[in-house]
Design an enzyme around this catalytic site. Structure first.
Site, mmCIF file in Angstrom:
data_model
loop_
_atom_site.group_PDB
_atom_site.id
_atom_site.type_symbol
_atom_site.label_atom_id
_atom_site.label_comp_id
_atom_site.label_asym_id
_atom_site.label_seq_id
_atom_site.Cartn_x
_atom_site.Cartn_y
_atom_site.Cartn_z
ATOM 1 N N GLU A 1 0.979 -1.083 -0.123
ATOM 2 C CA GLU A 1 -0.055 -0.049 0.526
ATOM 3 C C GLU A 1 0.346 0.945 0.068
ATOM 4 O O GLU A 1 1.676 1.819 0.264
ATOM 5 C CB GLU A 1 -0.896 -0.096 1.143
ATOM 6 C CG GLU A 1 -1.828 1.240 1.412
ATOM 7 C CD GLU A 1 -2.439 1.132 2.584
ATOM 8 O OE1 GLU A 1 -3.682 2.121 2.665
ATOM 9 O OE2 GLU A 1 -2.147 0.379 3.679
ATOM 10 N N LYS B 1 -9.356 2.132 -2.774
ATOM 11 C CA LYS B 1 -9.459 1.540 -1.446
ATOM 12 C C LYS B 1 -11.332 1.912 -0.496
ATOM 13 O O LYS B 1 -11.350 3.379 -0.751
ATOM 14 C CB LYS B 1 -8.452 2.190 -0.442
ATOM 15 C CG LYS B 1 -8.468 1.477 1.108
ATOM 16 C CD LYS B 1 -7.011 2.176 1.969
ATOM 17 C CE LYS B 1 -7.399 1.400 3.285
ATOM 18 N NZ LYS B 1 -6.234 1.652 4.080
ATOM 19 N N CYS C 1 -5.027 -3.018 2.435
ATOM 20 C CA CYS C 1 -5.586 -2.815 4.075
ATOM 21 C C CYS C 1 -6.466 -2.665 4.752
ATOM 22 O O CYS C 1 -7.062 -4.077 4.780
ATOM 23 C CB CYS C 1 -4.854 -1.390 4.081
ATOM 24 S SG CYS C 1 -4.112 -1.418 5.811
ATOM 25 N N SER D 1 0.527 -1.371 7.204
ATOM 26 C CA SER D 1 -0.056 -1.957 8.696
ATOM 27 C C SER D 1 0.949 -2.015 9.382
ATOM 28 O O SER D 1 1.700 -2.902 10.192
ATOM 29 C CB SER D 1 -0.119 -3.000 9.050
ATOM 30 O OG SER D 1 -1.357 -3.706 10.031
ATOM 31 N N GLY E 1 22.193 11.381 27.716
ATOM 32 C CA GLY E 1 22.518 11.280 28.672
ATOM 33 C C GLY E 1 22.669 9.607 29.466
ATOM 34 O O GLY E 1 21.747 9.368 29.185
ATOM 35 N N LYS F 1 3.020 18.994 28.360
ATOM 36 C CA LYS F 1 4.524 18.491 28.201
ATOM 37 C C LYS F 1 4.670 17.727 27.383
ATOM 38 O O LYS F 1 5.247 17.147 26.239
ATOM 39 C CB LYS F 1 4.410 17.834 29.758
ATOM 40 C CG LYS F 1 5.584 18.954 30.680
ATOM 41 C CD LYS F 1 5.537 17.985 31.794
ATOM 42 C CE LYS F 1 6.318 18.380 33.593
ATOM 43 N NZ LYS F 1 6.698 18.104 34.668
#
Length: 570
Positions: free
Chosen positions: A47, A114, A150, A176, A315, A540
């Protein structure tokens, strides 16, 4: 003895680059030529193989669609002597369709639009595509083949329409994305369509990473008896040949006739090679964890390589999250392009420094130590007058955040100088409740563990160490701590992670209410506190780096909540 082959199909399990039309066309043509050399009658690409998935608002640019159409013409010209079914967008008078194109003799012979356009979870195809309403059945070597794309295979109607139009075999082109338990769900859906239509199904999926999404491949076929036969493995590009023939009753039967794999680089022990040159499975007792680990590897590898970074840095604190990130980065990219930075402060335990040094040595990565004490002190002195009317508490949130933000500045400065991508090392549990510092430990361009809960972090670390020792055992067994204040432990601020993660799974992934979760046996005060933290931390998460989606419901594309909201009932 099985039926003789009347049709040889080549399945192209490929790793496209979103928007890389010429690059993707090159992958398709290369696979097409190999398929033709192996005597295939029909090749199939996934796809939207030409554009990659999801191309998002690139599809709103007329020039992009025109360029895609030009590439389809070039591919069609190269596809002479072999048929090709190709996933690509196509502009029509009704609108842009998510198409499966049948190419033969240098031209498009048929097109399928589709029908089932998903508009949930990470998908928003109705924003871009016009749905189809008609089946498309093509004839290759006398075999009638129905085309679906799909989501079509998850609904009964498209496959039923193809069968009613005379299809004997169904080709399903997929992009997918992976999440836990997705492979079994796909097989269940395809078996249902086979049982309903009597048509065997060839399921072709793409592979590779695209921003938050990772595609795991795992292309397979399902016979008329409902039996599932894998034809291509997870996480690896390759070309598989499937033979289709008729039995004595005239029914179509499928069988694998060979596989050509393209090995990932670097050749880590996680992939390995068996004596025949095929990808070998490491011996592990937790295959589910290994699969997720590989998903994270692919996500890191493709984000770094497709965006042109020359390596990564992060880090390394001596804690479990950064230690797992280090192992993943090395397995995904190779030690030679990975750099770890230990940035100790007065609250950093000596064991943290020792463990960071040990792990860096085991992994063979670049490692440096940069003390942040002078930087934190400079900020504190610079702010002294502004904070004159407030008593100083060395362990308060302001000073903790100063430490974290100094580390973020150091990492970003090194990134600017080296061109390496900073990996943020926070996990899903922390991001859910806001246990992270904006512009501090959240600083980075990619967050591999963003969708991995703390309990899964430990599970992945233990699984990886069973393959080979890469994380010091003390990192796994000691209580987790941000080490931003004296004697700090995560458990002093958060509920125990086993409790927190189970509440979060219910509240975030299942959208369960507070009452529902309390009814499962959890303390109401704890559940209400966690729910409140989740709501408050939305601002955040909006500023957090993208990361690999591995759960059925991740923050970001999956879960879109308003930042400013008066709803807190849960």
């Amino acid at each position: 003895m099985g039926p003789s082959t009347t049709l040889r199909i080549a399945l192209i399990q490929m790793n496209p680059l979103v928007g890389g039309l010429g690059y993707n066309a090159g992958l398709i043509v290369d696979a097409l030529e190999r398929a033709r050399a192996e005597g295939a009658d029909l090749a199939v690409a996934p796809e939207l193989a030409l554009t990659g998935y999801p191309p998002e608002d690139l599809l709103l640019r007329p020039r992009f669609l025109e360029d895609a159409a030009s590439e389809v013409e070039r591919i069609a010209d190269r596809a002479r002597g072999i048929d090709l079914v190709l996933g690509a967008p196509l502009a029509t008078p009704e609108g842009v369709i998510n198409a499966a194109l049948w190419l033969r003799d240098g031209a498009i012979q048929a097109r399928y639009a589709k029908q089932a356009l998903p508009n949930y979870s990470v998908f928003d195809e109705r924003r871009y595509f016009h749905p189809g309403s008609e089946p498309c059945v093509i004839d290759v070597c006398g075999m009638r083949i129905g085309l679906t794309v799909c989501e079509d295979i998850w609904q009964p109607e498209p496959a039923a329409m193809a069968a009613s139009a005379g299809a004997e075999l169904i080709l399903n082109l997929n992009a997918s994305p992976y999440h836990r338990n997705k492979p079994a769900q796909r097989e269940t859906a395809v078996r249902a369509r086979v049982a309903e239509t009597g048509c065997p199904v060839v399921y072709l999926n793409m592979v590779g990473g695209q921003d938050e999404l990772v595609f795991d491949g795992r292309s397979f076929v399902v016979g008329r008896d409902g039996g599932v036969q894998p034809v291509l493995p997870a996480w690896i590009s390759g070309l598989a040949f499937v033979g289709a023939g008729r039995d004595v009753d005239g029914n179509v039967q499928l069988h694998e006739e060979g596989v050509q794999l393209e090995h990932p680089e670097p050749d880590s022990l996680l992939w390995g090679d068996d004596e025949d040159g095929a990808a070998a499975e490491p011996v592990v007792t937790d295959p589910e964890a290994l699969d997720m680990y590989r998903a994270l590897m692919v996500g890191i590898r493709d984000y770094v390589r497709k965006n042109g970074f020359n390596g990564v840095l992060f880090g390394l604190s001596g804690g479990i999250d950064s230690s797992l990130t280090a192992a993943l980065a090395v397995d995904a990219l190779g030690a030679e392009v990975v750099e770890a930075v230990m940035m100790p402060y007065r609250y950093t335990a000596s064991m943290s420094i020792e463990d960071a040094r040990q792990q860096a040595a085991w992994l063979g990565i670049d490692y440096r130590e940069l003390a942040i004490e002078p930087m934190v002190e400079a900020f504190r002195l610079g702010l002294l007058e502004s904070f004159a009317d407030q008593s100083r508490n060395p362990g308060d949130v302001t000073e903790q955040n100063l430490q974290s933000r100094c580390r973020g500045v150091v990492l970003m400065a090194l990134s600017n100088r080296t061109g390496r991508l900073v990996l943020a090392t926070g996990n899903k549990s922390e991001m859910a409740v806001g246990y992270a510092t904006l512009y501090g430990d959240m600083a980075g361009g990619f967050a591999p563990l963003r969708d991995v809960t703390k309990q899964w972090v430990y599970r992945l670390a233990r699984m990886r160490n069973r393959i080979s020792r890469v994380i010091p055992e003390r990192v796994i067994t000691r209580p987790p701590s941000a080490e931003l204040a004296p004697d700090q432990e995560d458990a002093h601020t958060l509920p125990p992670y086993p409790v927190l993660d189970e509440i979060l799974e219910a509240f975030v992934e299942q959208e369960a209410s507070v009452d529902d979760i309390v009814a499962r046996g959890f303390d109401r005060g704890t559940v209400e506190r966690v729910a409140r933290m989740v709501f408050l931390a939305e601002f955040k998460r909006r500023q957090a780096a993208p990361g690999v989606r591995v759960s059925p419901r991740a923050f970001g594309r999956d879960r879109r909540y308003p930042i400013t909201s008066g709803y807190r009932a849960g």
